[in-house]
Design an enzyme around this catalytic site. Sequence first.
Site: not given
Ligand SMILES: Cc1ncc(COP(=O)(O)O)c(C=O)c1O
Length: 405
Positions: A140, A225, A254
């Site tokens: 994700f 990520d 986050k």
């Molecule tokens: C690993 C990862 N990348 C990206 C995101 C997306 O982040 P945002 O919701 O701040 O765009 C998330 C959100 O849960 C995530 O867990």
Amino acid sequence: MTMEHKVERKLFDEVMVPCYNPMPMIPDHGKGSRIWDQEGREYIDFAGGIAVSCLGHCHPVMVDALTEQAQKLWHLSNVMTNAPALRLAKRLTELSFADRVFYANSGAEANEAALKLARRWAKEEHGEHKSEIIAFTKGFHGRTFFTVTVGGQPAYSDGFGPKPGDVTHLPYNDIAALADHISDRTCAVMMEPLQGEGGIVPPEPGFLQAVRELCDKHNALLVFDEVQTGNGRTGTFYAYQESGVEPDILATAKSLGGGIPIGAMLTTDALAAHMKPGVHGSTYGGNPLACAVAEAVVNEVTKPDVLAGVIEREQWFRDGLEAINDKYGIFSEVRGKGLLLGAALNQNWEGRARDILVAAGEEGLLVLVAGPNVVRFTPSLVITKADIEEGMARLERAIAKVVAG
Ligand SMILES: Cc1ncc(COP(=O)(O)O)c(C=O)c1O
């Protein structure tokens, strides 16, 4: 709370785009790892705003940084730079492999910048043909169209017309599949160093090293990520630091802001050189208000006792979950690292993670799920032992209810 400030949950259904289905209660205020709703009912927070509230709610360090900056300067745009943005960038480069920082406002935007940089580098250094992005099933990376396409869950990316192209998905932890597929056409491999939303799936020993070696062999970039794993959550500032495998680009968000919206893409001097003025940008990215709070959060989280405390708290969580499992036998395993933990339900309780989340809410405990079979915990990194114990008592009551039917 005065009557005129109160709202009803049904107003959500009247005025909000129905992308979400929030809980019936409406939180009003929080302190540490406790939240109170409009009716004054108290909840223990094992969710931390989905791995964001790393210092809990309204931590004095954050409140002080916010109120101090709020008296000085809120916003400028990138027509000018500002001191909090530069100080935070300096700190992030000191704390990681990176030499350079690009600010965004969310995880998706940090990943979007990472993908655009990777494609730009590949085109300028190697030519148009080197455009393939490899990512992993159940990964994700956010909800912009590029990042959701790179994420490995078609349910989130289907239904919006033609997708950004040349994205391949392979199974996580399957190094043979990657070795078979990767080629000199591959521009970058994007991955979470521990999959979060996909079910709290840690990398198998040697997997990250093997991905790094294959990227090097084929001149592809490795993009980590760390939106969910980063900023102390797994016990090191970034999760990659424990593995010894360095990425070329890292996305963070986050817990970087502890609750103020901010994201960042970190990279090397050589790669950053491909982003000339005008190539990419953001109105809010590097906003002084957000950066001042994030700087305070980073300074607090990187205190050795806070990072060591994450590992201590992991054990308290594991002990609590094990004790519950000894009585009710519903988990097949507890996995993850630090305070990014998932309790996977066994066959008999398959698909029931959401029922546990709802029952926990009724008992005054906030938890998350990661897919239908995993109850996820991403609390504050400084949650107290007393809050963990009280939360576990509530979780046990919730699970007893679900088990009793
Ligand atoms: C690993 C990862 N990348 C990206 C995101 C997306 O982040 P945002 O919701 O701040 O765009 C998330 C959100 O849960 C995530 O867990």
